[in-house]
Design a protein around this motif. Structure first.
Motif, short mmCIF file in Angstrom:
data_model
loop_
_atom_site.label_atom_id
_atom_site.label_comp_id
_atom_site.label_asym_id
_atom_site.label_seq_id
_atom_site.Cartn_x
_atom_site.Cartn_y
_atom_site.Cartn_z
N LEU A 150 0.71 -1.09 0.20
CA LEU A 150 -0.28 -0.30 0.10
C LEU A 150 1.23 1.62 0.04
O LEU A 150 0.81 2.05 -0.76
CB LEU A 150 -1.24 -0.34 1.15
CG LEU A 150 -2.54 1.00 0.88
CD1 LEU A 150 -3.02 0.86 -0.02
CD2 LEU A 150 -2.54 1.53 2.58
N SER A 154 0.77 4.35 -2.69
CA SER A 154 0.29 5.01 -2.20
C SER A 154 1.47 6.81 -2.58
O SER A 154 2.07 6.44 -1.44
CB SER A 154 -0.07 5.02 -0.93
OG SER A 154 -1.00 4.16 -0.84
N ILE A 205 -4.25 4.29 -7.31
CA ILE A 205 -3.23 2.52 -7.36
C ILE A 205 -3.45 2.03 -8.15
O ILE A 205 -5.30 1.79 -9.41
CB ILE A 205 -3.32 2.22 -5.99
CG1 ILE A 205 -3.72 2.93 -4.73
CG2 ILE A 205 -3.42 0.97 -5.74
CD1 ILE A 205 -3.29 2.24 -3.40
N TYR A 233 -4.05 1.19 6.71
CA TYR A 233 -5.30 2.15 5.56
C TYR A 233 -5.01 3.45 5.47
O TYR A 233 -4.58 4.39 5.07
CB TYR A 233 -6.23 0.93 5.42
CG TYR A 233 -7.00 1.67 3.83
CD1 TYR A 233 -6.68 1.21 2.89
CD2 TYR A 233 -7.98 3.14 3.44
CE1 TYR A 233 -6.57 1.70 1.25
CE2 TYR A 233 -7.72 3.33 2.53
CZ TYR A 233 -7.51 2.98 1.68
OH TYR A 233 -8.76 2.86 0.10
N THR A 236 -1.98 5.96 5.79
CA THR A 236 -1.39 5.75 4.46
C THR A 236 -2.06 6.70 3.64
O THR A 236 -1.77 7.63 2.78
CB THR A 236 -1.05 4.26 4.15
OG1 THR A 236 -0.52 3.36 5.00
CG2 THR A 236 -0.29 4.98 2.43
N ARG A 237 -3.68 6.32 3.41
CA ARG A 237 -4.13 7.32 2.39
C ARG A 237 -3.80 8.06 2.91
O ARG A 237 -4.58 9.25 2.38
CB ARG A 237 -5.91 5.38 2.08
CG ARG A 237 -4.84 4.69 1.41
CD ARG A 237 -4.28 5.34 0.21
NE ARG A 237 -5.18 6.10 -0.92
CZ ARG A 237 -4.42 6.62 -1.85
NH1 ARG A 237 -3.35 5.95 -2.30
NH2 ARG A 237 -5.20 6.93 -3.10
N SER A 238 -4.64 8.35 4.14
CA SER A 238 -5.18 10.34 4.70
C SER A 238 -4.20 10.94 4.06
O SER A 238 -4.12 11.81 3.69
CB SER A 238 -5.39 10.62 5.99
OG SER A 238 -5.02 10.27 6.86
N VAL A 240 -1.77 10.64 2.07
CA VAL A 240 -1.50 11.04 0.85
C VAL A 240 -2.20 11.73 -0.07
O VAL A 240 -2.25 13.24 -1.08
CB VAL A 240 -1.88 9.76 -0.30
CG1 VAL A 240 -2.11 9.76 -1.50
CG2 VAL A 240 -0.79 8.95 0.46
N GLU A 288 -10.41 7.74 -4.97
CA GLU A 288 -9.99 6.76 -3.18
C GLU A 288 -11.99 5.95 -2.73
O GLU A 288 -11.61 5.27 -2.11
CB GLU A 288 -10.55 8.25 -2.55
CG GLU A 288 -9.03 7.43 -1.57
CD GLU A 288 -8.55 6.89 -0.53
OE1 GLU A 288 -7.84 5.67 -0.74
OE2 GLU A 288 -7.43 7.81 -1.92
N CYS A 292 -11.24 2.19 -2.37
CA CYS A 292 -11.17 1.26 -1.17
C CYS A 292 -11.84 0.58 -1.58
O CYS A 292 -12.59 -0.14 -0.53
CB CYS A 292 -12.06 2.31 -0.74
SG CYS A 292 -11.88 2.42 1.58
N VAL A 310 -10.46 7.87 5.89
CA VAL A 310 -9.52 8.26 5.04
C VAL A 310 -9.35 9.96 5.01
O VAL A 310 -8.13 10.43 4.59
CB VAL A 310 -9.39 7.44 4.36
CG1 VAL A 310 -8.36 8.36 2.97
CG2 VAL A 310 -8.60 6.15 4.90
#
Length: 641
Positions: A150, A154, A205, A233, A236-238, A240, A288, A292, A310
């Motif tokens: 991930l 990301s 992604i 998750y 990492t994604r928040s 980004v 996103e 998700c 996120v």
């Protein structure tokens, strides 16, 4: 004789039958004797065979038990074999062959279930401990693989990539300085539905990685580690998403930050914010959500929760700026940007409801709806403030030449802009109105603004000491209002009656100006008051009895008055060319015939005396030329043409 022979025959047969029966009885007795002997012998044989039968049964049972034991041992041995195979794959790790690794985990779970249900095996506890330890290690490696995969895919999305996903009309242009710096298109007033289909979701992604992440996430959920999954998750994604927005130019500004900004700076930031909202919702958040949903396919509630956690920080960063604007001090110039902001929130409403679906996103949806309502409320209040501000405007801006006042042009331009927002304003009236037709409400408000402007102009016109300039000022300003309305959509809303009524008001002020400004000089160019040397007044066309001295004074008075009017009114301004020519013509139509008549009638008397040029300064043609110089707004020291 015949009878006796038959009797003898029957007797013989009876003797034979008796002999046969006796023989059969003997045989029967012998057989019974033999059978009895067999029975005793069989009984003895059975007694002798019983131990052998028992031993045979025992042997058969032993064979069956041995077979069962061998089969059970074979199953157990196969489980050990599978355990060794799974252990090899687990120790190797998931990176090279995830599918095989996941099969090994599934096999471990089966082995654990097998030994858990076969506790009689004396080593089952040891095997279970080893298998559970392997499974925990395998799960840990899966989690690490999920995180690593991930994180490695990301990356914050560069602004240029996002701009490429926008419709052409919304893509920023490069500055002309050659520096290559991009700037967002101005403003947020955008209603071109044809661009809707031109949005393309960015690849956040790669699609080939999503199935792998889904399989890994599924394993973590099955292992009961969904909180850890959620944490990985989210972190990492928040990050980004926030970085993508920061690269785009989104700032986290408080209400105090907004209040300290100069309006020009703030207006530019609001314009950018509108585009940032569009990019964030239609591209980043939509992308996103897609990611998700694919990673957490089959776990809807977890997908909603992950997406909410996120995006919540990024959404808050965007909405907080809008909220700071909506709660900041109201001023008329903010209305249009407030309407722009309200429009973008309404434009994005359906997508926000769709993207931020589910119970977990309820707070985010409520925050977006709350901002939309606050923007609507503030816009409505600002609109109401404007009408009051126009009526009570007390600016001391001096308009010495009687031209269109800055307030007039400001208000008219303001109203013109309002008509660019007709649909939005009507929506506001529907939300906050009293049930009346939104068209009639907009017309009513516009009329009230126009009337407020007119009332204010009436007050400002009283600042002039010269009544003629008062009427010229009102004529100019109301004419500007009428002309602007006729050339805009306001005409359809205010109607022909309003236009015609105010055109009459313009004409009334023009007539009043002409009367107030030129009445005295017209009296100087009339025969009224001129008397003969005998005291009689001049009558009819006879001027022989007019006093030459009185005529000279009358010509001098006319010259002096005209010079003064020309000098003063050449500094006054009528900015509209058509109105200016019309007003000059109206003055000329009154003044020139009167002067021509006066000059023709009395000029010869003065011309026959000494120094006639001292008294007859202008010809009718001179006056006509000089009237053509009125209302040009010349400075006092500007030479006469």
């Amino acid at each position: 004789m015949a009878v006796d022979s038959r009797v003898d025959l029957l007797s013989e047969r009876a003797v034979l039958m008796r002999a046969s029966l006796q023989k059969s009885q003997t045989i029967t007795d012998n057989v019974v004797s033999i059978l009895g002997s067999f029975d005793s012998r069989l009984s003895a044989l059975e007694t002798a065979m019983r131990p052998t039968q028992i031993r045979t049964h025992a042997i058969r049972k032993a064979h069956e038990n041995i077979d069962k034991t061998l089969k059970a041992a074979e199953v157990i041995l196969s489980q050990f074999d599978l355990l060794r195979q799974a252990e090899t794959k687990v120790l190797k790790g998931p990176h090279e062959d995830l599918e095989s690794y996941l099969e090994a985990i599934a096999q471990l779970r089966k082995i654990i279930r097998y030994f858990s249900s076969n506790k009689s095996f004396k080593s089952s506890d040891g095997v279970l401990n080893h298998a559970n330890s392997l499974l925990a290690k395998a799960q840990s490696k899966l989690e690490e693989e999920f995180k690593q995969l991930l994180v490695s895919y990301s990356k914050a999305v560069e602004p240029d990539r996002l701009f490429e996903c926008l419709p052409n009309s919304l893509r920023p242009s490069l500055d002309g300085d050659g520096g290559g710096k991009s700037s967002m298109p101005h403003g947020g007033h955008h209603n071109d539905d044809s661009d809707t289909a031109a949005y393309t979701l960015p690849v956040l992604i790669p699609s080939r990685v999503l199935p792998l992440l889904h399989d890994l996430a599924q394993q973590m959920v099955q292992a009961g580690h969904q909180q850890l999954l959620l944490q990985i998750y989210r972190e990492t994604r928040s990050f980004v998403l926030e970085e993508s927005l920061k690269k785009l130019g989104v700032e986290k500004l408080s209400k105090e930050d907004v209040q300290r900004m100069q309006w020009e700076v703030l207006e530019a930031k609001i314009g950018n914010w509108i585009h940032f909202m569009r990019i964030a919702v239609k591209l980043l958040f939509a992308g996103e959500r897609q990611v998700c949903d694919q990673i957490f396919r089959g776990f809807d509630s977890l997908s909603d929760q992950c997406f909410a956690e996120v995006t919540v920080s990024s959404v808050s960063m965007l909405l907080s700026f809008g909220d700071a604007i909506a709660r900041s001090k109201r001023s008329p110039e903010k209305l249009f940007v407030l309407l722009d902001m309200y429009e973008i929130m309404r434009e994005l409403h359906t997508e926000i409801e769709t993207i931020f679906k589910g119970k977990a996103c309820l707070e985010i949806r409520d925050s977006a709806m709350g901002l939309t309502k606050r923007l609507a409320q503030t816009s409505q209040e600002t609109f109401g403030d404007f009408e009051e501000a126009v009526e009570k405007d007390a600016t001391k801006t001096a308009v010495l030449d009687g031209t269109v006042h800055p307030l007039t042009s400001y208000v008219i331009n303001y109203v013109k802009f309002l008509f660019d927002y007709q649909a939005t304003l009507k929506q506001l009236f529907l939300e906050f109105g009293n049930g009346d037709d939104s068209n009639s409400q907009l017309a009513s408000v516009t009329m009230r603004i126009m009337q407020a402007l007119q009332n204010n102009l009436d007050g400002k016109s009283k600042q002039y000491r010269d009544p003629a300039l008062t009427h010229l000022f009102l004529m100019n300003n109301i004419h500007y209002m009428v002309r602007s309305v006729r050339r805009s959509e306001a005409k359809d809303l205010l109607g022909d009656d309003w236009v015609q009524r105010h055109r009459r008001i313009v004409q009334q002020h023009a007539n009043q100006y002409k009367r107030v400004a030129w009445t005295k000089i017209l009296q100087s160019s009339s025969a009224q008051g001129l008397t003969s040397s005998g005291g009689g007044s001049v009558e009819g066309g006879n001027s022989s009895g007019v006093s030459r001295g009185l005529l000279k004074e009358r010509f001098k008075m006319f010259n002096m008055q005209f010079d003064e009017l020309h000098q003063r009114q050449s500094q006054w301004t009528v900015p509209d060319t058509e109105l200016r020519e019309s007003l000059r013509l109206a003055v000329a139509e009154v003044l020139l015939p009167a002067y021509r008549s006066f000059l023709k009638r009395f000029g010869p008397l003065v011309e026959s005396g000494k120094n006639p040029n001292k008294y007859i300064k202008y010809t009718a043609e001179d006056l006509e030329r000089l009237l053509g110089e009125l209302f040009e707004g010349k400075s006092m020291n500007e030479p006469r043409r």
